[in-house]
Design an enzyme around this catalytic site. Structure first.
Site, PDB file in Angstrom:
ATOM      1  N   LYS A  55      60.279  55.407 -15.230  1.00  0.00           N
ATOM      2  CA  LYS A  55      58.911  55.564 -14.735  1.00  0.00           C
ATOM      3  C   LYS A  55      58.919  56.153 -13.326  1.00  0.00           C
ATOM      4  O   LYS A  55      58.119  57.029 -12.993  1.00  0.00           O
ATOM      5  CB  LYS A  55      58.180  54.210 -14.718  1.00  0.00           C
ATOM      6  CG  LYS A  55      57.811  53.667 -16.084  1.00  0.00           C
ATOM      7  CD  LYS A  55      57.171  52.290 -15.956  1.00  0.00           C
ATOM      8  CE  LYS A  55      56.801  51.705 -17.306  1.00  0.00           C
ATOM      9  NZ  LYS A  55      56.224  50.349 -17.166  1.00  0.00           N
ATOM     10  N   ALA A  71      57.705  49.019 -12.431  1.00  0.00           N
ATOM     11  CA  ALA A  71      58.244  47.835 -13.101  1.00  0.00           C
ATOM     12  C   ALA A  71      58.014  47.942 -14.598  1.00  0.00           C
ATOM     13  O   ALA A  71      57.093  48.622 -15.057  1.00  0.00           O
ATOM     14  CB  ALA A  71      57.579  46.571 -12.553  1.00  0.00           C
ATOM     15  N   ASP A  72      58.860  47.255 -15.345  1.00  0.00           N
ATOM     16  CA  ASP A  72      58.665  47.146 -16.782  1.00  0.00           C
ATOM     17  C   ASP A  72      59.135  45.770 -17.232  1.00  0.00           C
ATOM     18  O   ASP A  72      60.223  45.326 -16.853  1.00  0.00           O
ATOM     19  CB  ASP A  72      59.430  48.234 -17.542  1.00  0.00           C
ATOM     20  CG  ASP A  72      58.903  48.367 -18.962  1.00  0.00           C
ATOM     21  OD1 ASP A  72      57.978  49.158 -19.167  1.00  0.00           O
ATOM     22  OD2 ASP A  72      59.396  47.650 -19.860  1.00  0.00           O
ATOM     23  N   THR A  73      58.302  45.096 -18.006  1.00  0.00           N
ATOM     24  CA  THR A  73      58.605  43.752 -18.488  1.00  0.00           C
ATOM     25  C   THR A  73      58.837  43.789 -19.987  1.00  0.00           C
ATOM     26  O   THR A  73      58.025  44.352 -20.729  1.00  0.00           O
ATOM     27  CB  THR A  73      57.454  42.779 -18.155  1.00  0.00           C
ATOM     28  OG1 THR A  73      57.251  42.763 -16.739  1.00  0.00           O
ATOM     29  CG2 THR A  73      57.758  41.371 -18.634  1.00  0.00           C
ATOM     30  N   GLY A 108      62.321  44.618 -15.102  1.00  0.00           N
ATOM     31  CA  GLY A 108      63.081  45.556 -14.289  1.00  0.00           C
ATOM     32  C   GLY A 108      62.159  46.149 -13.243  1.00  0.00           C
ATOM     33  O   GLY A 108      60.984  46.408 -13.521  1.00  0.00           O
TER      34      GLY A 108
END
Length: 193
Positions: A55, A71-73, A108
């Protein structure tokens, strides 16, 4: 809180905006559509970090003096990654799979500047009680969790009635490990008190 440079948040998530604001930081939101596919061979923690980094890559040429946060969950049940559900049936199947078990939520995060890239993750273990079909259906019907990995939001009704305990950061499950993020931003001298 003093900022050494402007902060950009590359997320439309109201939860991430609220968590970042809760640190007392001023920031602007900039969002681009980015493909969220990832290589199949990656381990779970690597997937969350890869997506956050991927991203951020979309903004590389845009940055001057700013600090970008992405961020990525992901929600992991064993080796299975539960993404955002496509519809009510998939949400039901995900919540039924999580019912009575524990799973990991991994977020992350990437902090990108013109000259540096810092990537990290946090892991929280979440324990669900055994959920009835009626509870699952009620939650889906009233809360429409289609924008949430694993088909649930810990801060919503299902979290209040269904989660027995967690090990790790609550805020990580909401979508941003703010304690770790604060520490990294301080270490990078982006923020000072």
């Amino acid at each position: 809180m003093n900022l050494s440079r402007p902060i950009l948040l590359a997320s439309n998530s109201p939860r991430r905006k609220e968590l970042l604001a809760g640190l007392g930081l001023q920031f602007e939101v900039h969002v681009k559509e980015v493909n969220e596919d990832f290589p199949e061979h990656l381990q779970r923690e690597q997937v969350a970090e890869f997506l956050a980094s991927h991203k951020a890559d979309a903004y590389t040429s845009d940055l001057q003096n700013e600090v970008l946060i992405t961020a990525d969950t992901i929600v992991c049940l064993g080796d299975r990654i539960l993404n955002k559900p496509a519809d009510a049936l998939e949400a039901f199947e995900m919540l039924r799979a999580l019912s009575g078990k524990h799973h990991e939520v991994i977020t992350g995060v990437c902090i990108l500047t013109k000259n540096s890239k810092t990537i990290f993750h946090d892991v929280t273990r979440v324990y669900f009680k055994k959920l009835s079909d009626e509870e699952i259906n009620y939650y889906i019907e009233h809360y429409h969790p289609f924008d949430k990995a694993g088909a649930y939001g810990i801060q919503e009704w299902i979290g209040k009635i269904g989660i027995e305990k967690i090990e790790g950061s609550y805020f990580n499950v909401v979508g941003l490990p703010v304690q770790k993020l604060y520490t990294y931003l301080k270490d990078l001298q982006v923020i000072t008190l």
